[in-house]
Design an enzyme around this catalytic site. Structure first.
Site, short mmCIF file in Angstrom:
data_model
loop_
_atom_site.label_atom_id
_atom_site.label_comp_id
_atom_site.label_asym_id
_atom_site.label_seq_id
_atom_site.Cartn_x
_atom_site.Cartn_y
_atom_site.Cartn_z
N GLU A 1 39.10 26.11 47.62
CA GLU A 1 38.82 25.30 46.44
C GLU A 1 39.12 23.83 46.71
O GLU A 1 39.79 23.49 47.69
CB GLU A 1 39.67 25.82 45.28
N LYS B 1 50.34 38.44 45.09
CA LYS B 1 49.79 39.73 45.52
C LYS B 1 50.86 40.65 46.12
O LYS B 1 50.83 41.86 45.91
CB LYS B 1 48.67 39.50 46.54
N GLY C 1 40.51 41.89 46.24
CA GLY C 1 39.14 41.82 45.74
C GLY C 1 38.51 43.19 45.62
O GLY C 1 38.87 44.00 44.77
N ASP D 1 49.07 32.46 46.09
CA ASP D 1 48.17 33.59 45.85
C ASP D 1 48.71 34.84 46.56
O ASP D 1 48.79 35.93 45.97
CB ASP D 1 46.78 33.21 46.37
N GLY E 1 32.73 27.03 50.61
CA GLY E 1 33.13 27.75 49.40
C GLY E 1 34.26 28.74 49.62
O GLY E 1 34.60 29.51 48.72
N GLY F 1 35.06 37.39 46.50
CA GLY F 1 33.60 37.42 46.35
C GLY F 1 33.20 38.07 45.04
O GLY F 1 33.90 38.95 44.54
N PHE G 1 32.80 34.20 31.99
CA PHE G 1 31.49 34.55 32.54
C PHE G 1 31.24 33.71 33.79
O PHE G 1 30.17 33.16 34.01
CB PHE G 1 30.39 34.33 31.50
#
Lengths: 372, 372
Positions: free
Chosen positions: A173, A188, A117, A184, A170, A285, A8
């Site tokens: 990280e 992908k 995303g 990453d 932001g 996002g 969450f």
């Protein structure tokens, strides 16, 4: 559709918000460590309760990381439940177990939000495959790296300063390694190649180099020669099979990649009939990512599962000869292939991609970028 | 699926080629005026033969133009056949008749190749709509205009020279009016808005201005102020309904639109959750366009019809206040809104889009471009 939401955080909360008003998707459980209260939702840490509840047909994994994410996903599939995830590391790492299990248990699995995303990249790639031979995939797949490189290029910042800014906003990280070392992007492009070509690429055969060693002096040299540095992934068909790699790449001013700003992505495929096409958007996002999770849930409702069958494992072979900029280390081999001097760095004669990456592994302080 | 192919020109021939090896799509008839021989295909000028053949479930209209294309499509739907077309003029012009008829006769209709050629724009827009409020659509939708403007900008050519080059290379037709006057883009943005918003826009409420009056001196002035001129379409939700228009637009260097080369398209939507996303590719050409026709045929096989229901007709209201560059005419009103002089042209204070287009209608020799 009754779903259990695992996690969450950024994405999980987004999925909850976006499904709140839908009559066709009902969040029945949320599994998380935080103490949240959600009307009509059972918040639990007991995953077995969910596995045992036959009214839950679909599990949305939004925890990230490999474990327990994969263990939970595996258990869900084994219990006959459909799965949607945005977790590229998990989908890529366990691809060879995941796909056969999905097929064996006759469930549906999608992971559109795992690449780009909110961009409908994997779902479009699945559509493309229906009537097209995909020749190549790749592009700018990591917003953090693009943000850092864009700021270094526009403002002349040094790497550490640009990274710090990205962290403050932001976009990066606290431990940025997964992004700036290209891991990453590596996940992908492997996932994208697997879907595009209907194979499972041997991960160890896909070399990756990142941007953490780049300096302001490199960017200044690129500018002086008319280039912009981007972290670019490549997966393509070759005469002898497939080629795939991730590396900083110098793009000329007439390449669209050179003009991708901020934390945006530009992901491209080339089809035999459809030609070269790109999808552009913010690759991360809360709501964009959650949006593609909800899109996948809608596809599950229509009976649409994974994008492409997997016809077997293959190793990438990267024999393509490219010129490379290198700064920060040297030896007899590099000197033997040096063709030009660019300020503090050198530019090689054409060298095989695999050969260049093998050299870089032994010179971890060097920065290297391919030249388009 | 047995199809009848209406027209055997650029697109029709492409569809024939791309379906040749498919077992699920069989070209049974080709309707054309040319004397072609195709093994296993009935080439005919007698359309009634096709309407009467119940084994033909789908008609692919690839003739272009309004008539007899619409008459043939209408007759096919009335005979209970599915239709796929790449004909934006027809789909847009007869939208209000077409959609109810498709619904009444319970057939499937798709026209993905009508906007963006091989780009999966309308099909993606249909996907987006499933779980998203689309806030806006638009962008660079005409390759001919982009080719001319790109060459004028890069090479400093005058309009006539750039047009002639485009014609010589096959990027512009002998009579280029549909492209350079913005009519092609106008059809595409109306169709896109209709799908995005689930309405039927009153065409007469969507103003359009093209690029045929632009001169090298305009482009030089734009360059001097840091802008690149593109023909941009816009369709969007507003507080009071919808707004839609087509006009030359000055894009700053940090807008991706400024960097779209040659005859490429960049088509953008903005979603409430998904954010701003763009699709990029060549918006025309035999195989890209035919590819999307074949994609639509695959969707028909899956039972997927039109992208969005139509909830009624609405007029666009374009009250948005923009600054405009104007050259080539003047009067008291224009002088009253003039804020700056740019070389041979002027730049207005913010003026409503509808007001500016109304003025331009009375000054047909003037060139006008909105400023972003």
């Amino acid at each position: 559709m009754n779903i259990a939401l695992l996690g969450f955080g950024v994405v999980g909360r987004g999925v909850y918000d976006l499904t709140l008003d839908r009559s066709d998707i009902n969040v029945k459980y949320v599994v998380c460590l935080e103490d949240v209260q959600l009307p009509g939702v059972t918040v639990t840490r007991n995953y077995n309760e969910i596995l045992a509840d036959e009214s839950v047909d679909t599990v949305v994994e939004a925890m990230g990381g490999l474990h327990p994410a994969w263990d939970f996903v595996k258990a869900a599939i084994e219990a006959g439940k459909n799965v949607v995830t945005s977790n590229k590391a998990m989908a890529c790492t366990f691809y060879d177990e995941l796909l056969p299990l999905v097929q064996e248990k006759n469930v549906l699995f999608r992971c559109t939000a795992a690449v780009g995303g909110g961009i409908g990249w994997l779902s479009e790639l699945g559509r493309v495959r229906r009537c097209e031979t995909v020749l190549s995939v790749g592009g700018i797949m990591n917003g953090t790296c693009n943000y850092i490189l864009d700021n270094m290029t526009r403002l002349g910042l040094d790497y550490d300063v640009a990274l710090k800014q990205a962290q403050n906003l932001g976009y990066a990280e606290a431990n940025p390694s997964t992004d700036v070392d290209g891991i990453d992007t590596w996940h992908k492009v492997i996932l994208s190649s697997n879907v595009a070509f209907g194979v499972s690429l041997d991960k160890q055969s896909v070399p990756v180099s990142g941007i953490s060693k780049i300096k302001a002096c490199d960017v200044a040299a690129f500018k002086a020669h008319g280039y912009t540095c981007k972290l670019i992934s490549t997966g393509k068909r070759t005469d002898s099979g497939f080629s795939a790699y991730v590396q900083p790449t110098l793009c000329p001013a007439d390449a669209l990649e050179a003009h991708i700003p901020m934390n945006f992505n530009l992901i491209t495929f080339e089809g035999a009939a459809a030609g070269r096409q790109s999808l552009y958007g913010q690759g991360a996002g809360r709501y964009p990512t959650a949006y593609n999770v909800v899109q996948d849930l809608c596809d599950l409702l229509l009976g649409n599962g994974f994008y492409a069958p997997c016809e077997g494992s293959v190793a990438a072979r990267n024999n393509e000869q490219l010129r490379f900029y290198v700064r920060g280390a040297s030896d007899a081999w590099l000197e033997s292939v040096t063709a030009e001097i660019w300020d503090e760095g050198i530019v090689t004669a054409p060298v095989a991609v695999d050969e260049m990456h093998a050299w870089l592994k032994n010179h971890p302080d060097a920065f290297m970028a391919a030249i388009r």
